[in-house]
Design a protein around this motif. Sequence first.
Motif, PDB file in Angstrom:
ATOM      1  N   ASN A   1       0.801  -1.221   0.000  1.00 23.30           N
ATOM      2  CA  ASN A   1       0.000   0.000   0.000  1.00 23.30           C
ATOM      3  C   ASN A   1       0.829   1.264   0.000  1.00 23.30           C
ATOM      4  O   ASN A   1       0.268   2.362  -0.139  1.00 23.30           O
ATOM      5  N   GLN A   2       2.140   1.140   0.122  1.00 26.95           N
ATOM      6  CA  GLN A   2       2.996   2.302  -0.073  1.00 26.95           C
ATOM      7  C   GLN A   2       3.180   2.617  -1.557  1.00 26.95           C
ATOM      8  O   GLN A   2       3.717   3.665  -1.899  1.00 26.95           O
ATOM      9  N   HIS A   3       2.725   1.741  -2.420  1.00 24.38           N
ATOM     10  CA  HIS A   3       2.745   1.988  -3.861  1.00 24.38           C
ATOM     11  C   HIS A   3       1.536   2.831  -4.254  1.00 24.38           C
ATOM     12  O   HIS A   3       0.398   2.490  -3.902  1.00 24.38           O
ATOM     13  N   LYS A   4       1.758   3.886  -4.954  1.00 18.80           N
ATOM     14  CA  LYS A   4       0.666   4.739  -5.409  1.00 18.80           C
ATOM     15  C   LYS A   4      -0.274   3.956  -6.321  1.00 18.80           C
ATOM     16  O   LYS A   4       0.165   3.264  -7.235  1.00 18.80           O
ATOM     17  N   GLY A   5      -1.562   4.054  -6.045  1.00 15.29           N
ATOM     18  CA  GLY A   5      -2.549   3.408  -6.901  1.00 15.29           C
ATOM     19  C   GLY A   5      -2.702   1.917  -6.690  1.00 15.29           C
ATOM     20  O   GLY A   5      -3.300   1.234  -7.536  1.00 15.29           O
ATOM     21  N   ALA A   6      -2.182   1.384  -5.582  1.00 16.71           N
ATOM     22  CA  ALA A   6      -2.320  -0.050  -5.319  1.00 16.71           C
ATOM     23  C   ALA A   6      -3.800  -0.422  -5.222  1.00 16.71           C
ATOM     24  O   ALA A   6      -4.578   0.241  -4.536  1.00 16.71           O
ATOM     25  N   SER A   7      -4.183  -1.481  -5.889  1.00 15.65           N
ATOM     26  CA  SER A   7      -5.579  -1.925  -5.887  1.00 15.65           C
ATOM     27  C   SER A   7      -5.862  -2.742  -4.626  1.00 15.65           C
ATOM     28  O   SER A   7      -4.942  -3.245  -3.972  1.00 15.65           O
TER      29      SER A   7
END
Length: 429
Positions: free
Chosen positions: A213-219
């Motif tokens: 969830n630290q990744h931008k746009g994680a689904s």
Amino acid sequence: MGAAAVPLLAGCSSPVSAGLFGTRLSPETLVYWNLFGGGDGTRMEAMEDGYRKIYGANSLQATTFAWGNPYYTKVTLATVGNRPPDVAVAHLTRAKPLWDGGLLEAITEADLAAVGLSTSDFNPRPWQAQITDGKNIAVPLDTHPLVMFFNTDVCKKAGLLDGSGNLVPLDDMDTFEAALAAISKVTGGPAMTIANVGGETATPWRVFWTFYNQHKGASPFLSDNGSRLTVDEDIFMDVNDRLQKWVKQGWVNKALDYATAESYLFTGKAGLYLEGEWEITTAQSVKGFEFGIVPLPTLYDTPASQADSHTFILPRKNRTDEQRLQAMKFIKAMLDQSMTWAKGGHVPAYLPVAESAEYKALEPQSRYASAAEHAVYDDAAWYGGSGSTFEGIVGAQLGLIQQLASTPKQALSAIKTQLRVYLNTPSPL
């Protein structure tokens, strides 16, 4: 389904039959169920005594049951059988399936106002997370995020403390990996430990879900109440490739159980340890051990920490107005004692305590409190949440990745196979 046979644990203040079957000793006695053991259990008992001091020695019948699925099965069966407690504890992620099954009563603005509460009294993150179908389904007591413990002596030798003895910021991947390398030189072994064997599935899941969830746009991993698998496979691979890299470099342990992973921090065999903040009690019990706790560094695009919240719920039952007010008075009394709860590590959700000078002076708790602002809860699913079937299945495969016993691709394939039956099964609630 054998939860009715679960043995009674500490915290029972009434005869066994009353605790098991939810019967009142008197109409004035509030029936309360929870799942707290260890240090949390001790603190909760103190808070229960605080309620009794206000409302009388016989005002509360408090019962503690086994943590995890057995507890939630017990709450479900008791509610379906019209014998639930007046108030119960639920993880926020487990309250949602109970609500979807029609087993909870909404908590209205009038309920809150009756005991001097309002939505503005709560940390917005857990408060907004509990709202379901436009209704308040739970009152959050805390947020308990994944955090990073550090051994002060080891990190000092690695040159990672500032002039005040605090861990220097380790945000961004290059800075963090340089820190892992420096710590590993000090320890001659792992720089950071993560529990991942011996049946430990929760920690691998929490670590993965944080960095995912630290990744931008994680689904979402799951959608539509757990009926669809929607994980971003590229991000899944990226996070787990990175974790395997750390293990192969010798920076992260290949296989350690919960207690051993923790002991590495205490004995200086590692400088960092990823776990829930509740382990502060254990760390403080180690004589002569100096440590700190900080939120997990932001290694990707945005701050995030996997978390859950302990909440109070009102199981569905016929209540008089007086009984409803009694339940809300109990919840308010617990919130008023949030400082007692915070000493065990959990971040208070009740802002009059969280924003108080007393809490801000509490060390090291106040230093990682900001992690609650970036809490990421597990996706809603009837088989998901803390201590759930989902966590067990997915966490086991993530643990195999960290043990170098499986590739990320193999683990994802196994996850898809093992989740298929749950994805295709409607909620039984």
